[in-house]
Scaffold this motif. Structure first.
Motif, mmCIF file in Angstrom:
data_model
loop_
_atom_site.group_PDB
_atom_site.id
_atom_site.type_symbol
_atom_site.label_atom_id
_atom_site.label_comp_id
_atom_site.label_asym_id
_atom_site.label_seq_id
_atom_site.Cartn_x
_atom_site.Cartn_y
_atom_site.Cartn_z
ATOM 1 N N ILE A 243 0.842 -1.323 -0.097
ATOM 2 C CA ILE A 243 -0.085 -0.017 -0.020
ATOM 3 C C ILE A 243 0.704 1.368 -0.080
ATOM 4 N N ASN A 244 2.006 1.108 0.443
ATOM 5 C CA ASN A 244 3.005 2.381 0.341
ATOM 6 C C ASN A 244 3.321 2.421 -1.202
ATOM 7 N N ALA A 245 3.651 1.360 -1.959
ATOM 8 C CA ALA A 245 3.902 1.539 -3.500
ATOM 9 C C ALA A 245 2.594 1.774 -4.338
ATOM 10 N N ILE A 246 1.470 1.195 -4.210
ATOM 11 C CA ILE A 246 0.377 1.405 -4.732
ATOM 12 C C ILE A 246 -0.853 1.865 -3.686
ATOM 13 N N ASP A 247 -1.059 3.072 -3.869
ATOM 14 C CA ASP A 247 -1.950 3.611 -3.005
ATOM 15 C C ASP A 247 -3.322 4.106 -3.507
ATOM 16 N N ASN A 248 -3.607 3.659 -4.883
ATOM 17 C CA ASN A 248 -4.844 3.908 -5.539
ATOM 18 C C ASN A 248 -5.401 2.674 -5.553
ATOM 19 N N GLU A 249 -6.661 2.549 -5.213
ATOM 20 C CA GLU A 249 -7.633 1.495 -5.253
ATOM 21 C C GLU A 249 -7.777 0.899 -6.454
ATOM 22 N N ARG A 250 -8.185 1.601 -7.394
ATOM 23 C CA ARG A 250 -8.082 0.922 -8.861
ATOM 24 C C ARG A 250 -6.974 0.260 -9.248
ATOM 25 N N ARG A 251 -6.011 0.673 -9.106
ATOM 26 C CA ARG A 251 -4.736 0.043 -9.549
ATOM 27 C C ARG A 251 -4.009 -1.013 -8.513
ATOM 28 N N LEU A 252 -4.404 -1.068 -7.596
ATOM 29 C CA LEU A 252 -4.434 -2.169 -6.436
ATOM 30 C C LEU A 252 -5.121 -3.289 -6.937
ATOM 31 N N ALA A 253 -6.380 -3.086 -7.102
ATOM 32 C CA ALA A 253 -7.211 -4.143 -7.453
ATOM 33 C C ALA A 253 -6.872 -4.787 -8.852
ATOM 34 N N LEU A 254 -6.635 -3.909 -9.759
ATOM 35 C CA LEU A 254 -6.108 -4.531 -11.002
ATOM 36 C C LEU A 254 -4.753 -5.273 -10.847
ATOM 37 N N PHE A 255 -4.011 -4.863 -10.013
ATOM 38 C CA PHE A 255 -2.667 -5.602 -9.829
ATOM 39 C C PHE A 255 -2.902 -6.809 -9.059
ATOM 40 N N LEU A 256 -3.699 -6.977 -8.189
ATOM 41 C CA LEU A 256 -3.996 -8.320 -7.443
ATOM 42 C C LEU A 256 -4.780 -9.118 -8.265
ATOM 43 N N VAL A 257 -5.986 -8.562 -8.993
ATOM 44 C CA VAL A 257 -6.699 -9.543 -10.050
ATOM 45 C C VAL A 257 -5.653 -10.060 -10.953
ATOM 46 N N THR B 139 -12.071 -13.887 -21.893
ATOM 47 C CA THR B 139 -12.473 -13.642 -20.613
ATOM 48 C C THR B 139 -11.553 -12.827 -19.717
ATOM 49 N N LEU B 140 -10.293 -12.916 -19.738
ATOM 50 C CA LEU B 140 -9.459 -12.129 -18.680
ATOM 51 C C LEU B 140 -9.593 -10.498 -19.024
ATOM 52 N N VAL B 141 -9.826 -10.352 -20.442
ATOM 53 C CA VAL B 141 -10.057 -8.669 -20.772
ATOM 54 C C VAL B 141 -11.252 -7.949 -20.325
ATOM 55 N N ALA B 142 -12.217 -9.211 -20.314
ATOM 56 C CA ALA B 142 -13.422 -8.698 -19.837
ATOM 57 C C ALA B 142 -13.529 -8.392 -18.155
ATOM 58 N N LEU B 143 -12.913 -9.338 -17.589
ATOM 59 C CA LEU B 143 -12.726 -9.207 -15.973
ATOM 60 C C LEU B 143 -12.060 -8.194 -15.789
ATOM 61 N N LEU B 144 -10.662 -7.617 -16.649
ATOM 62 C CA LEU B 144 -10.040 -6.387 -16.073
ATOM 63 C C LEU B 144 -10.821 -5.313 -16.395
ATOM 64 N N ALA B 145 -11.829 -5.302 -17.418
ATOM 65 C CA ALA B 145 -12.579 -4.107 -17.753
ATOM 66 C C ALA B 145 -13.726 -3.865 -16.488
ATOM 67 N N VAL B 146 -14.256 -4.862 -16.287
ATOM 68 C CA VAL B 146 -15.344 -5.168 -15.095
ATOM 69 C C VAL B 146 -14.529 -4.416 -13.845
ATOM 70 N N THR B 147 -13.412 -5.020 -13.415
ATOM 71 C CA THR B 147 -12.626 -4.525 -12.302
ATOM 72 C C THR B 147 -12.241 -3.102 -12.468
ATOM 73 N N TRP B 148 -11.989 -2.539 -13.558
ATOM 74 C CA TRP B 148 -11.761 -1.276 -13.843
ATOM 75 C C TRP B 148 -12.922 -0.213 -13.164
ATOM 76 N N PHE B 149 -14.023 -0.858 -13.521
ATOM 77 C CA PHE B 149 -15.430 0.080 -13.558
ATOM 78 C C PHE B 149 -15.810 -0.222 -12.200
#
Length: 375
Positions: free
Chosen positions: A76-90, A174-184
């Protein structure tokens, strides 16, 4: 002290409604096939149970060591943005599942995600749902990503790369769709860091021991000596950290054992045998829908084991059972692992809010791709 330890292990069994439902179903099915009671031990895939138990222990050992707290704070010190952290972990969950299998990927990503709940305002429950979807999407790419692909690959005679080429279109879509939904679904704003003293102090010797045991255990599994690896893990924790053995999800082990028995009893019902005999004569679209439907009822690995007796181990069956991992939680054993590790009763209903659209999307996309390949 012994009574307290017994109570710690017993209470989760008494509260586990899903386990109770499986037991009741098993009893009902046994009434129609009482002669199979003596075969119950043969119905269980004990290699899977031993592997799952070993991974549960090792993951809990790393958690107790405090390492997930340590990594979470660094993250969280390196990635403090919710969207970017969610995309990274997914994305991390999806990538790990391609070569470590979907359940092992979850044992790495979800404990780390749960740790973040103590450190930030991140919506952890929603993120765990997306990680469960991610390992289903990622694992369908390779022959070793999940158990059904291992079986299909062995039966198909395809090379490792040829199998990946067969699955790549559906995995990518499927993965592209998942990342798109994660983004939103995860807004782009800074994470609110929480002041929390929860968690364990970082115990480096325990972490080092767990990592060493993990390597030994995986080697034992690969060599067909999983039971000896499990015994080594148990002995080490008895000597170093007995609390680990008390804190793992013992009811989950029983859930898997009862599921194996229930599935074999369902498949063995005499009333269903005539229906199974007619599978050969069904058209391709019916084979596809039946494979997806069975995955929703008995999970996609048992569905693969059943359908491979009637269908070629080609793209149609592979696409169907992998798409069938979405939808109901029981569609994939990885779903059950993820939702139980979340330890949140509300997650079960919320999971289906996202998983059913992905079942429709992945299943539909798979059928369109099959039609295109046929041309």
């Amino acid at each position: 002290m012994l009574i307290a330890a017994f109570g710690t292990v017993l209470k989760p069994f008494l509260r586990d409604r899903f386990l109770h439902l499986l037991i009741v179903l098993g009893i009902a099915l046994t009434l129609f096939q009482p002669a199979k009671i003596l075969q119950f031990p043969q119905f269980v895939d004990w290699d899977t149970i031993v592997t799952l138990l070993g991974l549960l222990m090792l993951t809990k050992g790393v958690e107790v060591s405090g390492y997930f707290d340590f990594v979470g704070r660094k993250m969280i010190n390196a990635i403090d943005n919710e969207r970017r952290l969610a995309l990274f972990l997914v994305m991390a969950a999806a990538v790990l599942s391609t070569f470590m299998t979907n359940d092992v990927a979850l044992f790495i990503v979800i404990p780390l995600t749960i740790t973040l709940k103590k450190l930030t305002s991140l919506p952890v429950t929603r993120l765990i749902i997306f990680e469960a979807l991610a390992v289903n999407a990622g694992s369908l790419l390779t022959p070793i990503g999940n158990p059904q692909n291992i079986l299909l690959w062995n039966k198909s005679g395809l090379s490792f790369l040829h199998f990946i080429g067969q699955m790549a279109p559906l995995a990518l879509i499927t993965l592209v769709a998942l990342l798109a939904v994660t983004w939103f679904c995860f807004p782009s704003h800074s994470l609110k860091k929480l002041k929390s003293n929860q968690g364990y102090p970082f115990q480096k010797p325990l972490l080092v021991c767990c990592v060493a045991l993990y390597l030994v255990f995986i080697a034992c599994v690969d060599l067909g000596l999983a039971l000896y690896g499990l015994l080594a893990v148990i002995v080490c924790f008895l000597l170093l950290a007995r609390s680990v053995l008390l804190r793992i999800d013992w009811p989950l082990i029983l859930v898997f054992i009862v599921m194996f028995i229930d599935v074999r009893l369902i498949v063995g019902l005499p009333v269903l045998q005539p229906a199974f005999a007619q599978i050969h004569g069904l058209p391709d679209y019916a084979h596809y829908l039946l494979s997806i439907g069975l995955s929703q009822v008995i999970s996609n690995v048992p569905a693969t084991i059943l359908m491979i007796n009637y269908l070629p181990s080609g793209a149609l069956l592979a696409y169907a059972v992998n798409a069938g991992g979405f939808g109901l939680a029981i569609g994939s054993l990885a779903n059950l692992i993820a939702l139980r590790m979340a330890n949140d009763k509300k997650i079960w209903l919320r999971f289906h809010y996202y998983s059913f659209p992905f079942l429709l999307f992945s299943g539909g996309a798979g059928w369109v791709l099959l039609a295109l390949f046929a041309k």
